[in-house]
Design an enzyme around this catalytic site. Structure first.
Site, short mmCIF file in Angstrom:
data_model
loop_
_atom_site.label_atom_id
_atom_site.label_comp_id
_atom_site.label_asym_id
_atom_site.label_seq_id
_atom_site.Cartn_x
_atom_site.Cartn_y
_atom_site.Cartn_z
N ALA A 260 0.77 -1.06 -0.11
CA ALA A 260 0.03 -0.09 0.04
C ALA A 260 0.74 1.32 0.05
O ALA A 260 1.92 1.50 0.70
CB ALA A 260 -0.86 0.06 1.18
N CYS A 261 0.42 2.17 -0.78
CA CYS A 261 1.07 3.70 -0.83
C CYS A 261 -0.01 4.54 -0.77
O CYS A 261 -1.23 4.41 -0.70
CB CYS A 261 2.06 3.74 -1.89
SG CYS A 261 1.39 3.75 -3.42
#
Length: 517
Positions: free
Chosen positions: A428-429
């Site tokens: 995730a970013c």
């Protein structure tokens, strides 16, 4: 590997809240970047000063930016909160703000001479306010009568309630929101004009560059610079504001400094990171390099200021936002006649950042080598060298590496175990695209080479994380937010998106679970 259980402490702070706000803004803007690019192409070719002027096709440009883009943003913001239903109500509300703004401008222009008329204000900020607000209030209203509607009347109630509430929110957009956003845009435009007239625009780098490495750039870029830049580009055909944050020069300059003057793993990974940052436009890859030695932010500020100054002096500007911020996207969006200025601004900003960062790295080299000699980083490097000399990995060395990583985890303490079987790994970013896609690809290949077939690896935006994630991998600055979204998952922090030792530890953990079946 630093993991956290559901009972782990969840630190917060203003930085996390600003990051979360920036991520939400980014979530409304990023899916609509193709529409911005399309508008930029229309502008480049068909307006009066374009490459191939066409008066008929140029009529698309105005309605495109004034109506379509804000409504798309309002729809996206609404759908993020309440699906399609929220998107529809958010779009209706956004249109109300557009019409209200036009009326306010017309009323002011009626009092002004014909040669000094105000231009349109485009409701990007209004869309980012009204889309989520209309959707959230619609969701709350639906909850009031959920389960209370008689069978057979559900569709009737759903359709009329959304239509009526869309009407109400359009009126809200028409009056208070349009008035508020017009005032905000006028104030921001005046502030930017003052900075340009007084030659102080380069000072914005003092805010933008530190904000980027702390993952706060989305709040500035999508909340302020993009709406202002689009309004300016609609009138002048281009805007320098699109280059304040997207310039890839400072980032590649920093990474090149690490390539030649860094030490250890940072030096080894810097060349690949430079390629990805400069040509791929994934700026996140250089953030950890700056965070590991915060004084290097001064080099980024100096490079950013150099780029802005160059563009101010020579007229460098883009027609539309460059997304992602790669040199390719920057050149594709460069305004006609501005190529020399834009290219020179990138080169000079990279050179200045490289020079200052090189001096800092050289000055601290001896101290850094001494620190690395007793650090876990050196221990991990020694393990890697031993494995390379041996020609294969070993369980003993893997265990040693895991021990070093656990100690390096910082205040989180020793890794906490988990009985949860890992089937779904999520990288995730902020936006769920660039860096997370790259990390997921690397990890996916490692898992495939390990012969593990029943584990999925996907990339998502942090805001889109849900309970289906068994293990979540994020950059260290973003782990707190990811943990807030999925407290029951195992969380792993990484510093290097491309070649983190954490990836090998994740593979080892999954293999160990498979062997214990």
């Amino acid at each position: 590997m630093t993991t956290t259980s559901a009972e782990a402490k969840r630190p917060g702070g203003s930085r996390v809240h600003v990051q979360r706000f920036g991520t939400f803004l980014s979530g409304m803007i990023m899916p609509n970047i193709p529409a911005l690019i399309a508008w930029g192409i229309f502008t480049a070719f068909f307006i009066g000063v374009g490459w191939t002027p066409n008066a008929d096709l140029a009529t698309i440009v105005g309605p495109f930016i004034h109506y379509l883009l804000p409504i798309l943003i309002g729809y996206t913001g609404g759908s993020m909160v309440y699906g399609i239903r929220g998107g529809v109500v958010g779009s209706i509300a956004t249109f109300g703000a557009i019409a209200g703004s036009d009326l306010l401008i017309a009323q002011v222009n009626a009092t002004l001479p014909e040669d000094n008329q105000l231009g349109q204000i485009h409701m990007f900020i209004g869309a980012m306010i009204l889309g989520p607000l209309a959707a959230w209030t619609m969701k709350w209203l639906d909850s009031l009568w959920e389960g209370k509607v008689k069978a057979g009347f559900e569709m009737l109630v759903n359709m009329f309630s959304a239509g009526i509430w869309g009407f109400v929110m359009a009126v809200v957009g028409f009056y208070p929101v349009a008035w508020l956003v017009n005032g905000i845009m006028n104030a921001l435009s005046s502030a930017v004009s003052w900075l340009v007239e007084t030659n102080l625009l380069p000072l914005t780098s003092i805010i933008i560059e530190p904000a980027k490495v702390l993952f706060l750039n989305n709040a500035i870029n999508h909340g302020v610079l993009t709406p202002l830049g689009l309004s300016e580009a609609a009138e002048d055909g281009s805007s320098i504001l699109f280059l304040l944050e997207a310039n890839p020069g400072p980032g590649v300059g920093l990474l090149l400094a690490f390539t030649f003057f860094g030490i250890g793993a940072a030096r080894a990974s810097a060349p690949g990171a430079a390629v990805i940052q400069f040509f791929g436009g994934i700026h996140e890859v250089y953030f950890p390099f700056a965070l590991m030695k915060p004084i290097l932010i001064l080099a980024l500020i100096a490079g950013g200021m150099t780029g802005v100054t160059t563009n101010m002096l020579l007229g460098g500007a883009l027609r539309a936002p460059a997304a992602p911020g790669s040199i390719i996207a920057v050149l594709l969006q460069t305004a006609p006649g501005a190529y020399f200025a834009v290219i020179l601004s990138v080169l000079l900003s990279a050179a200045v950042t490289f020079t200052i960062a090189a001096v800092i790295l050289r000055a601290s080299r001896k101290r850094d080598l001494e620190a690395m000699a007793v650090s876990d980083d050196a221990f991990g490097a020694a393990i890697t060298q031993t494995e390379a000399a041996k020609g294969k990995s070993s369980d003993a060395l893997a265990n040693l590496r895991g021990g070093a990583a656990t100690q390096a985890g910082g205040s989180g303490g020793p890794a906490t175990g988990t009985m949860r079987e890992i089937k779904n790994v999520v990288f995730a970013c902020d936006a769920g695209m660039g860096s997370s896609a790259m990390g997921a690809s690397v990890l996916r290949n490692k898992i495939k080479k390990a012969g593990i077939e029943d584990v999925t690896v996907v990339n998502k935006a942090i805001a889109a994380l849900d309970s289906s994630a068994d293990l979540v991998i994020t950059q260290g600055q973003l782990t707190d937010r990811a943990r807030h979204q999925t407290p029951d998952a195992v969380h792993v922090s990484v510093d290097n998106f491309m070649n983190s030792p954490r990836y090998d530890e994740v593979v080892d953990l999954i293999k160990a679970q498979h062997e214990d079946r």
